[in-house]
Design a protein around this motif. Structure first.
Motif, PDB file in Angstrom:
ATOM      1  N   UNK A  24      22.242  73.159  70.329  1.00  0.00           N
ATOM      2  CA  UNK A  24      23.335  73.865  69.673  1.00  0.00           C
ATOM      3  C   UNK A  24      24.598  73.014  69.738  1.00  0.00           C
ATOM      4  N   UNK A  25      25.073  72.620  68.590  1.00  0.00           N
ATOM      5  CA  UNK A  25      26.277  71.789  68.519  1.00  0.00           C
ATOM      6  C   UNK A  25      27.518  72.658  68.622  1.00  0.00           C
ATOM      7  N   UNK A  26      28.636  72.004  68.842  1.00  0.00           N
ATOM      8  CA  UNK A  26      29.906  72.728  68.877  1.00  0.00           C
ATOM      9  C   UNK A  26      30.149  73.349  67.513  1.00  0.00           C
ATOM     10  N   UNK A  27      30.627  74.576  67.465  1.00  0.00           N
ATOM     11  CA  UNK A  27      30.866  75.232  66.180  1.00  0.00           C
ATOM     12  C   UNK A  27      31.888  74.468  65.350  1.00  0.00           C
ATOM     13  N   UNK A  50      55.768  76.178  58.268  1.00  0.00           N
ATOM     14  CA  UNK A  50      55.903  77.533  57.739  1.00  0.00           C
ATOM     15  C   UNK A  50      55.255  78.513  58.713  1.00  0.00           C
ATOM     16  N   UNK A  51      55.564  79.804  58.606  1.00  0.00           N
ATOM     17  CA  UNK A  51      54.914  80.777  59.488  1.00  0.00           C
ATOM     18  C   UNK A  51      53.389  80.637  59.392  1.00  0.00           C
ATOM     19  N   UNK A  52      52.746  80.496  60.548  1.00  0.00           N
ATOM     20  CA  UNK A  52      51.310  80.201  60.569  1.00  0.00           C
ATOM     21  C   UNK A  52      50.633  80.797  61.786  1.00  0.00           C
ATOM     22  N   UNK A  53      49.352  81.053  61.623  1.00  0.00           N
ATOM     23  CA  UNK A  53      48.464  81.379  62.730  1.00  0.00           C
ATOM     24  C   UNK A  53      47.457  80.242  62.790  1.00  0.00           C
ATOM     25  N   UNK A  54      47.403  79.568  63.922  1.00  0.00           N
ATOM     26  CA  UNK A  54      46.498  78.439  64.089  1.00  0.00           C
ATOM     27  C   UNK A  54      45.384  78.865  65.036  1.00  0.00           C
ATOM     28  N   UNK A  55      44.181  78.902  64.521  1.00  0.00           N
ATOM     29  CA  UNK A  55      43.015  79.171  65.347  1.00  0.00           C
ATOM     30  C   UNK A  55      42.627  77.853  66.008  1.00  0.00           C
ATOM     31  N   UNK A  56      42.532  77.833  67.320  1.00  0.00           N
ATOM     32  CA  UNK A  56      42.143  76.588  67.983  1.00  0.00           C
ATOM     33  C   UNK A  56      40.840  76.770  68.748  1.00  0.00           C
ATOM     34  N   UNK A  57      40.042  75.713  68.714  1.00  0.00           N
ATOM     35  CA  UNK A  57      38.764  75.632  69.420  1.00  0.00           C
ATOM     36  C   UNK A  57      38.718  74.216  69.971  1.00  0.00           C
ATOM     37  N   UNK A  72      30.843  83.607  71.313  1.00  0.00           N
ATOM     38  CA  UNK A  72      32.299  83.534  71.302  1.00  0.00           C
ATOM     39  C   UNK A  72      32.809  83.067  69.945  1.00  0.00           C
ATOM     40  N   UNK A  73      32.163  82.040  69.423  1.00  0.00           N
ATOM     41  CA  UNK A  73      32.581  81.511  68.133  1.00  0.00           C
ATOM     42  C   UNK A  73      32.380  82.551  67.032  1.00  0.00           C
ATOM     43  N   UNK A  74      31.281  83.288  67.077  1.00  0.00           N
ATOM     44  CA  UNK A  74      31.033  84.326  66.072  1.00  0.00           C
ATOM     45  C   UNK A  74      32.069  85.438  66.171  1.00  0.00           C
ATOM     46  N   UNK A  75      32.451  85.814  67.397  1.00  0.00           N
ATOM     47  CA  UNK A  75      33.505  86.820  67.566  1.00  0.00           C
ATOM     48  C   UNK A  75      34.828  86.338  66.976  1.00  0.00           C
ATOM     49  N   UNK A  76      35.193  85.085  67.260  1.00  0.00           N
ATOM     50  CA  UNK A  76      36.421  84.531  66.687  1.00  0.00           C
ATOM     51  C   UNK A  76      36.360  84.531  65.163  1.00  0.00           C
ATOM     52  N   UNK A  77      35.234  84.143  64.625  1.00  0.00           N
ATOM     53  CA  UNK A  77      35.062  84.100  63.174  1.00  0.00           C
ATOM     54  C   UNK A  77      35.217  85.514  62.582  1.00  0.00           C
ATOM     55  N   UNK A 140      39.342  85.659  73.127  1.00  0.00           N
ATOM     56  CA  UNK A 140      38.975  86.432  71.941  1.00  0.00           C
ATOM     57  C   UNK A 140      39.758  87.735  71.944  1.00  0.00           C
ATOM     58  N   UNK A 141      40.390  88.043  70.830  1.00  0.00           N
ATOM     59  CA  UNK A 141      41.116  89.302  70.645  1.00  0.00           C
ATOM     60  C   UNK A 141      40.399  90.104  69.567  1.00  0.00           C
ATOM     61  N   UNK A 142      40.151  91.381  69.829  1.00  0.00           N
ATOM     62  CA  UNK A 142      39.591  92.259  68.801  1.00  0.00           C
ATOM     63  C   UNK A 142      40.600  92.361  67.662  1.00  0.00           C
ATOM     64  N   UNK A 143      40.127  92.670  66.473  1.00  0.00           N
ATOM     65  CA  UNK A 143      41.017  92.657  65.307  1.00  0.00           C
ATOM     66  C   UNK A 143      42.199  93.602  65.449  1.00  0.00           C
ATOM     67  N   UNK A 144      42.018  94.783  66.062  1.00  0.00           N
ATOM     68  CA  UNK A 144      43.145  95.704  66.255  1.00  0.00           C
ATOM     69  C   UNK A 144      44.189  95.114  67.196  1.00  0.00           C
ATOM     70  N   UNK A 145      43.732  94.527  68.297  1.00  0.00           N
ATOM     71  CA  UNK A 145      44.655  93.912  69.254  1.00  0.00           C
ATOM     72  C   UNK A 145      45.346  92.693  68.641  1.00  0.00           C
ATOM     73  N   UNK A 146      44.585  91.911  67.900  1.00  0.00           N
ATOM     74  CA  UNK A 146      45.155  90.740  67.246  1.00  0.00           C
ATOM     75  C   UNK A 146      46.187  91.161  66.206  1.00  0.00           C
TER      76      UNK A 146
END
Length: 169
Positions: A24-27, A50-57, A72-77, A140-146
């Motif tokens: 399994x490679x890194x996502x 500009x105003x941004x949200x940067x997802x980092x892995x 974890x990666x699937x949850x983030x996605x 990982x943040x659930x969508x409501x918390x995020x």
């Protein structure tokens, strides 16, 4: 037999051979958000203006076991896809990076560095509004918390999925 025929035969035979299961490679973070065709890599530090949200892995996430890394990666996605319409409706860019450093563009061609390595988790979200301090959400943040975090940071209304009315004169 000519060299070209041998080469064709070799390629044909090698494509018929059963392949061993690859580890399994890194996502690929690039799959999470759309990106410009001109961007060839996510490992180069980003410059945000500009105003941004940067997802980092980050590379440190590769130390997770294969199953944990995939989950974890699937949850983030998934959670990222849930908040993406609200970001788009409010003109907030959604970006992804594997780089340890992100830069915020400042006036007079200056930049401020934000270091993402050494945090609690090597993955998460970086909220940036260039006129103020950044906010780093690790893990990982659930969508409501995020969405709550996004509303608080970017001062979004409760109904943030619809675009704000634009005043024209």
């Amino acid at each position: 037999m000519s060299y070209a025929r041998w080469l064709v035969l070799l390629v044909t035979l090698s494509s018929c051979r059963p392949r061993a299961s690859a580890p399994l490679a890194a996502p690929d973070v690039a799959q999470l958000v759309p990106r410009d065709a001109a961007e060839s890599t996510l490992v180069a530090p980003r410059v945000i203006s500009t105003p941004s949200v940067v997802l980092f892995w980050l590379r440190g996430a590769d130390t997770l076991s294969g199953d944990d890394r995939a989950d974890t990666f699937e949850d983030l996605r998934y959670y990222t896809s849930q908040i993406a319409p609200a970001l788009e409706a409010n003109d907030i860019r959604l970006l992804a990076t594997k780089a340890d450093t992100v830069y915020v563009a400042l006036p007079h061609a200056q930049r401020r560095a934000i270091l993402l390595s050494g945090l609690d988790f090597p993955y998460g979200y970086l909220l940036i509004d260039p006129g103020g301090p950044e906010r780093i959400l690790t893990g990982v943040y659930a969508d409501d918390d995020l969405m709550d975090e996004l509303r608080a940071y970017f001062d979004l209304p409760d109904d943030s999925t619809s675009a704000q009315p634009r005043i024209t004169t």
